[in-house]
Design a protein around this motif. Structure first.
Motif, PDB file in Angstrom:
ATOM      1  N   HIS A 111       0.827  -1.207   0.000  1.00 50.05           N
ATOM      2  CA  HIS A 111       0.000   0.000   0.000  1.00 50.05           C
ATOM      3  C   HIS A 111       0.866   1.264   0.000  1.00 50.05           C
ATOM      4  CE1 HIS A 111      -3.543  -2.390   1.940  1.00 50.05           C
ATOM      5  NE2 HIS A 111      -3.464  -2.560   0.621  1.00 50.05           N
ATOM      6  N   THR A 112       1.977   1.197   0.755  1.00 47.66           N
ATOM      7  CA  THR A 112       2.894   2.352   0.776  1.00 47.66           C
ATOM      8  C   THR A 112       3.515   2.570  -0.593  1.00 47.66           C
ATOM      9  OG1 THR A 112       3.374   1.920   3.115  1.00 47.66           O
ATOM     10  CG2 THR A 112       4.927   3.310   1.902  1.00 47.66           C
ATOM     11  N   ILE A 113       3.984   1.487  -1.203  1.00 49.36           N
ATOM     12  CA  ILE A 113       4.593   1.600  -2.543  1.00 49.36           C
ATOM     13  C   ILE A 113       3.576   2.111  -3.542  1.00 49.36           C
ATOM     14  CG2 ILE A 113       5.622   0.276  -4.414  1.00 49.36           C
ATOM     15  CD1 ILE A 113       6.861  -1.542  -2.291  1.00 49.36           C
ATOM     16  N   SER A 114       2.350   1.578  -3.468  1.00 47.62           N
ATOM     17  CA  SER A 114       1.315   2.020  -4.404  1.00 47.62           C
ATOM     18  C   SER A 114       1.013   3.503  -4.230  1.00 47.62           C
ATOM     19  CB  SER A 114       0.047   1.197  -4.178  1.00 47.62           C
ATOM     20  OG  SER A 114      -1.016   1.667  -4.967  1.00 47.62           O
ATOM     21  N   GLY A 115       0.966   3.971  -3.003  1.00 47.75           N
ATOM     22  CA  GLY A 115       0.695   5.384  -2.761  1.00 47.75           C
ATOM     23  C   GLY A 115       1.802   6.262  -3.286  1.00 47.75           C
ATOM     24  N   LEU A 116       3.068   5.849  -3.110  1.00 44.01           N
ATOM     25  CA  LEU A 116       4.178   6.641  -3.624  1.00 44.01           C
ATOM     26  C   LEU A 116       4.146   6.708  -5.140  1.00 44.01           C
ATOM     27  CD1 LEU A 116       7.061   5.397  -1.268  1.00 44.01           C
ATOM     28  CD2 LEU A 116       5.928   7.630  -1.231  1.00 44.01           C
ATOM     29  N   ILE A 117       3.770   5.608  -5.788  1.00 43.96           N
ATOM     30  CA  ILE A 117       3.689   5.620  -7.262  1.00 43.96           C
ATOM     31  C   ILE A 117       2.577   6.544  -7.718  1.00 43.96           C
ATOM     32  CG2 ILE A 117       3.147   4.184  -9.264  1.00 43.96           C
ATOM     33  CD1 ILE A 117       4.583   1.879  -7.897  1.00 43.96           C
ATOM     34  N   GLN A 118       1.439   6.494  -7.019  1.00 43.44           N
ATOM     35  CA  GLN A 118       0.308   7.313  -7.428  1.00 43.44           C
ATOM     36  C   GLN A 118       0.607   8.809  -7.337  1.00 43.44           C
ATOM     37  OE1 GLN A 118      -3.143   6.148  -5.216  1.00 43.44           O
ATOM     38  NE2 GLN A 118      -3.166   4.055  -6.066  1.00 43.44           N
ATOM     39  N   ILE A 119       1.465   9.191  -6.377  1.00 42.31           N
ATOM     40  CA  ILE A 119       1.767  10.627  -6.267  1.00 42.31           C
ATOM     41  C   ILE A 119       3.032  10.980  -7.041  1.00 42.31           C
ATOM     42  CG2 ILE A 119       0.638  10.745  -4.022  1.00 42.31           C
ATOM     43  CD1 ILE A 119       3.337  10.710  -2.703  1.00 42.31           C
ATOM     44  N   GLY A 120       3.604   9.989  -7.762  1.00 41.50           N
ATOM     45  CA  GLY A 120       4.736  10.255  -8.630  1.00 41.50           C
ATOM     46  C   GLY A 120       6.074  10.322  -7.949  1.00 41.50           C
ATOM     47  N   GLU A 121       6.182   9.843  -6.698  1.00 36.43           N
ATOM     48  CA  GLU A 121       7.453   9.852  -5.978  1.00 36.43           C
ATOM     49  C   GLU A 121       8.200   8.545  -6.277  1.00 36.43           C
ATOM     50  OE1 GLU A 121       8.743  12.282  -4.384  1.00 36.43           O
ATOM     51  OE2 GLU A 121       7.009  13.634  -4.326  1.00 36.43           O
TER      52      GLU A 121
END
Length: 550
Positions: free
Chosen positions: A356-366
């Motif tokens: 979930h953390t990795i997915s969130g970082l990808i979604q915000i472009g980090e």
């Protein structure tokens, strides 16, 4: 055809008949004693009287003179009749020196042979005793009649002479009924009172025994005893009954085996049997106990105690025992499966959070942060794996520690492996026992540490495994609240977990830990650290595998 069954006598009836028979026997014995005393008294008193009368007659000059007369019966008849009337005896008989009756109060006896009570009477000796006279039993006295010494002129000189005859005085012996009446004027009253009291006592005793046996008849009591024996010795569970003084009143074979009691344990107290500690507390407790876990010489016992009361009075207690040693072994095996399931669940939860953390970082472009985060996770996992595998060379124990690390992380508890840890490969059976001990101690430590963790003071546990040539020491420390001194031993005897010290009884994890350590020649104990928290220390003997063994 109608069948009739003979009704068996009741317990009260049997007791009444028995007591009545005893009373009758006592009455007969009393009557016999009374008759014997009466006969002895009669023989003593009347014997003296008839003897004195016979001696008086034998010395009478008229009688001495009449014996030698041609018609002695006519001469002696007045003397004998007068003496009979005055003395009240039954019979008086006079015989000559040859033993022929020459005069008597009974005319039919004249001319007959005198019956002697002793042969020495014929030679001039006296005798007294019972004798049959005219078909009647009489108490008689036979006294010889001696002539006075004479000179040639037949002049009296006062000296005794020859045996010229015999005088017999008889008194009729009383019948049994006459003796009973003569024994005591109140004998019949005494016997009647004794009979009534005996019957009343028998009836009261029968009623009392009837109440004490709860109205049961002997055959019913025997049937209950047989059923009880069959039930007690047919049970797979142990049964122990105690009286209010803590003496064993009943124990079946299973109970004796589980408690390791001697064959003759019934009637002995718990102290005499060497039962102390937690086992004594459960057996002698004031309240009913349900599913109490007790260790007894290598066995894990589950005990249920129930008090027995009747009419408000305590009769003791009955305790049942079940051997859960084999079941505990099964629970240990099931525990390994539960640990695996918890591990998978914890890892799933951990991986889900990371994804979930990795997915969130990808979604915000980090994207750079994604790479950095994954690298940090990888370094942490490699560091943990390297730390555990470098110090713990047995794969079973290493895998267990890794699994518990994930479970601890889910509970926000940090699991550390002490730098002093050194564990070589173990025999598979020994590895299973060590895994059980480590798993139980770590689970209890996680529970205790998770309760006391705060953001400023993170919770942690530390596992230390030290092995030498002959022994293995397992130390599990935690940052929890510790264990109070009074529970330091009870926590094992009750089968408590660390969490149970605050919340109550739960499982038999620590009981199994102690059982395994003792079976391996070791022991387990708990202490409190100065900085807080508890330290569980388990020791057991081990054997290393040969080099190259897999």
């Amino acid at each position: 055809m109608t069948l009739r069954f003979r009704r068996r006598p009741t317990l009260a009836g049997q007791l009444l008949v028995l007591q009545l028979a005893i009373v009758v026997v006592v009455l007969v014995a009393v009557a016999a004693v009374s008759l014997a005393q009466s006969a002895a008294t009669f023989n003593r008193v009347e014997g003296r009287r008839v003897t004195a009368l016979a001696e008086q007659l034998s010395g009478n000059q008229t009688l001495r003179f009449g014996i030698r007369r041609p018609a002695p019966a006519e001469v002696l008849a007045p003397l004998l009749q007068t003496t009979l009337t005055q003395s009240g005896v039954t019979s008086i008989t006079v015989a000559d020196a040859g033993g022929r009756v020459i005069a008597a109060t009974s005319p039919t006896a004249i001319g007959t042979k005198l019956t002697l009570g002793d042969r020495r009477v014929a030679t001039g000796r006296g005798w007294s005793g019972q004798l049959a006279v005219d078909s009647r039993d009489e108490l008689v006295a036979q006294v010889p009649v001696l002539s006075q010494g004479t000179d040639e002129n037949n002049r009296l000189d006062g000296t005794l002479g020859d045996h010229i005859g015999t005088v017999m005085v008889g008194e009729l012996s009383p019948s049994i009924w006459q003796r009973l009446r003569g024994a005591s004027s109140y004998l019949a009253i005494y016997l009647g009172i004794a009979c009534v009291l005996g019957l009343l006592g028998s009836w009261l005793l029968a009623r009392r025994i009837k109440r004490q046996t709860l109205g049961l008849e002997p055959r019913e009591i025997a049937g209950l005893a047989e059923h009880r024996e069959a039930m007690l010795y047919g049970l797979a569970e142990g049964v122990v009954a105690l009286d209010p003084h803590l003496r064993v009143t009943l124990v079946n074979d299973v109970g004796r085996r589980l408690l390791d009691l001697p064959e003759h344990a019934v009637g002995r107290s718990l102290k005499e049997l060497g039962i102390e500690g937690r086992l004594r507390e459960v057996l002698a407790g004031e309240e009913d106990t349900r599913d109490a876990v007790v260790l007894r010489r290598g066995r894990v016992l589950v005990m249920n105690r129930m008090k027995v009361t009747k009419d408000g009075h305590s009769l003791g207690s009955v305790t049942t025992l079940r051997d859960r040693t084999e079941l505990a072994q099964l629970e240990r095996e099931l525990g390994s499966f539960r640990s695996s399931a918890e591990l998978l669940r914890a890892q799933t939860h951990e991986f889900a959070n990371q994804l979930h953390t990795i997915s969130g970082l990808i979604q915000i472009g980090e994207y750079d942060e994604v790479v950095t985060y994954i690298g940090a996770l990888n370094r942490y996992r490699e560091s943990l794996d390297l730390t555990v595998t470098r110090r713990v060379h047995d794969t079973t124990i290493a895998a267990l520690v890794m699994a518990k690390s994930s479970v601890a992380a889910e509970r926000r508890v940090e699991l550390r492996v002490s730098e002093r840890t050194t564990l070589l490969r173990l025999d598979p059976e020994l590895a299973a026992d060590v895994a059980t001990v480590v798993g139980n101690l770590v689970d209890n430590a996680i529970d205790a540490a998770a309760q006391s963790g705060t953001p400023l003071s993170p919770a942690w546990i530390e596992v230390e495994l030290r092995q030498d040539a002959t022994s293995l020491e397992i130390v599990v420390r935690d940052s929890g609240p510790g264990v109070t001194p009074e529970l330091a031993q009870e926590v094992f005897a009750h089968g408590f977990t660390t969490k149970a010290a605050a919340e109550g009884e739960r499982g038999i994890g620590l009981a199994m830990t102690r059982l395994i350590c003792r079976r391996r020649g070791g022991e387990v104990a708990v202490t409190n650290a100065e900085s807080g928290g508890a330290a569980f220390i388990a020791r057991m003997s081990v054997e290393r595998l040969p080099e190259g063994a897999r």
